[in-house]
Scaffold this active site. Structure first.
Site, mmCIF file in Angstrom:
data_model
loop_
_atom_site.group_PDB
_atom_site.id
_atom_site.type_symbol
_atom_site.label_atom_id
_atom_site.label_comp_id
_atom_site.label_asym_id
_atom_site.label_seq_id
_atom_site.Cartn_x
_atom_site.Cartn_y
_atom_site.Cartn_z
ATOM 1 N N THR A 145 1.038 -1.179 -0.368
ATOM 2 C CA THR A 145 -0.015 -0.170 -0.005
ATOM 3 C C THR A 145 0.992 1.261 0.542
ATOM 4 O O THR A 145 0.209 1.876 -0.256
ATOM 5 C CB THR A 145 -0.850 0.183 1.334
ATOM 6 O OG1 THR A 145 -1.936 -1.022 1.197
ATOM 7 C CG2 THR A 145 -1.723 1.358 1.575
ATOM 8 N N THR A 182 1.314 -4.269 4.945
ATOM 9 C CA THR A 182 0.716 -4.883 5.816
ATOM 10 C C THR A 182 0.809 -6.424 5.300
ATOM 11 O O THR A 182 0.969 -6.388 7.003
ATOM 12 C CB THR A 182 0.376 -3.570 6.632
ATOM 13 O OG1 THR A 182 -0.718 -3.880 5.778
ATOM 14 C CG2 THR A 182 0.645 -2.271 6.140
ATOM 15 N N ASP A 183 0.321 -6.742 5.023
ATOM 16 C CA ASP A 183 -0.666 -7.664 5.042
ATOM 17 C C ASP A 183 0.559 -9.371 5.997
ATOM 18 O O ASP A 183 -0.248 -9.742 5.992
ATOM 19 C CB ASP A 183 -1.252 -8.457 3.940
ATOM 20 C CG ASP A 183 -2.556 -7.544 3.629
ATOM 21 O OD1 ASP A 183 -2.811 -6.530 4.475
ATOM 22 O OD2 ASP A 183 -3.210 -7.380 2.419
HETATM 23 N N1 ASP Z 1 -2.584 -5.715 0.357
HETATM 24 C C1 ASP Z 1 -1.858 -4.441 1.125
HETATM 25 C C2 ASP Z 1 -0.139 -5.677 0.802
HETATM 26 O O1 ASP Z 1 -0.155 -6.375 2.066
HETATM 27 C C3 ASP Z 1 -1.948 -3.656 2.456
HETATM 28 C C4 ASP Z 1 -1.104 -3.084 2.559
HETATM 29 O O2 ASP Z 1 -0.011 -2.817 1.967
HETATM 30 O O3 ASP Z 1 -1.678 -2.158 3.256
HETATM 31 O O4 ASP Z 1 0.313 -5.068 0.640
#
Ligand code: ASP
Length: 332
Positions: free
Chosen positions: A17, A100-101
């Protein structure tokens, strides 16, 4: 402290993200991750040169993915690039921009495979964002600044993660919220510290001790073509053994997604308790040679072994990290 102008901070981009864009700057959720390259991402961080303090910036785009799609191939490539840079004497530290995932899984994987000799004196700092780069109020730039602040801090070392001004160790960090900017915590262990206006305030010691079940040399990682298949099963009300029986009976050694299952991590209830039907199937699997490891599905705490425990426990690792640890153990 005098700064060596030849010192380098290496930025490795992997997507997420933090590198995502939406059609509107007002949109913080309907965006596409992994659209902006690491150089463009850093160009948007206005205070970067200040926090770098004269150090040289080196960048490399190792991957450009939404981290929900993290793969063994990207992990392999990332671990090798991190190790490559850490081995250079003029590299002070590494910052990895990541989604973050699955950040906690990548952090743990790197913690488990990077040579202690490299991370004992240099930091590998993962950072991320909960809002896309196109947001009217993105959190990525501040997280990047904080990550650099950690990377240049004297004595910083080991694999850590920085998000929303909080510093976490690779073993404990966990995503705990799907939306808030402060989306991570470190469970019972608590954070390692905080980053406040460019200064790191530690509340625990820098992490060092690797987890004994997860050790695997980086040289082995480089040559892996088939990763041992380890799946996670959860115990819950009404659980059965059908999934485990299906996994154990299925398998095509040539296909990773259908290779014979070599390990099962159980996201068990409470202190490692398992529905009796699932337990029976897991015992059948263990008897057939499948390694079974118990982790708790509780958000905090760890499984405390009880006399007569049928399966070994994950030594405090969450189910997803226990899976990484078991895969690495099975590689040996
Ligand atoms: N789906 C995204 C990822 O993990 C979520 C994020 O980065 O916050 O790349």
């Amino acid at each position: 402290m005098a700064i060596n102008n030849f010192e380098k901070i290496v930025f490795l981009g992997t997507g997420g993200t933090i590198a995502g864009t939406a059609a509107s700057s007002a949109d913080n959720i309907a965006y596409t991750a992994a659209q902006v390259g690491v150089n463009q991402l850093l160009d948007a961080v206005s205070g970067l040169s200040r926090v770098l303090g004269g150090r040289t910036l080196v960048t490399e785009q190792v991957a450009q993915i939404d981290s929900k799609d993290m793969s063994f191939a990207v992990w392999q490539q990332l671990a090798l690039r991190v190790s490559h840079y850490l081995s250079q004497s003029d590299v002070k530290g590494i910052v990895i921009t990541h989604g973050t995932d699955t950040l906690e899984e990548t952090a743990f994987f790197l913690h488990a495979v990077l040579p202690a000799s490299q991370v004992a004196s240099k930091p590998v700092v993962l950072t991320c964002a909960m809002r896309p780069a196109s947001s009217a109020a993105p959190d990525g730039p501040q997280n990047v600044m904080d990550a650099v602040a950690v990377a240049v801090t004297p004595g910083a070392h080991g694999v850590v993660a920085v998000c929303a001004g909080t510093l976490h160790g690779a073993v404990d960090v966990q995503k705990v919220h799907p939306y808030r900017l402060d989306a991570f915590n470190s469970g019972d262990a608590g954070p390692l510290g905080y980053v406040e206006e460019g200064a790191v305030r530690l509340v625990r010691n820098w992490p060092l001790a690797p987890v004994d079940i997860a050790q695997s040399a980086i040289e082995n990682i480089a040559s892996v073509t088939h990763w041992p298949r380890v799946e996670i099963v959860m115990s819950y009300a009404g659980a059965s053994g059908a999934m485990v029986d299906a996994l154990v009976s299925q398998g095509d050694a040539q296909r990773l997604d259908a290779a014979p299952v070599r390990g099962l991590v159980v996201a068990a209830t409470g202190n490692g308790t398992v529905h009796h039907e699932l337990q029976a199937a897991l015992i059948r699997a263990q008897t057939a040679g499948v390694k079974v490891l118990l982790a708790t599905r509780c958000a905090s705490g760890r499984v405390l072994p009880t006399p007569g425990s049928v399966f070994p426990d994950s030594k405090g690792l969450s189910p997803v990290k226990a899976r990484v640890a078991l895969m690495l153990a099975l590689l040996q």
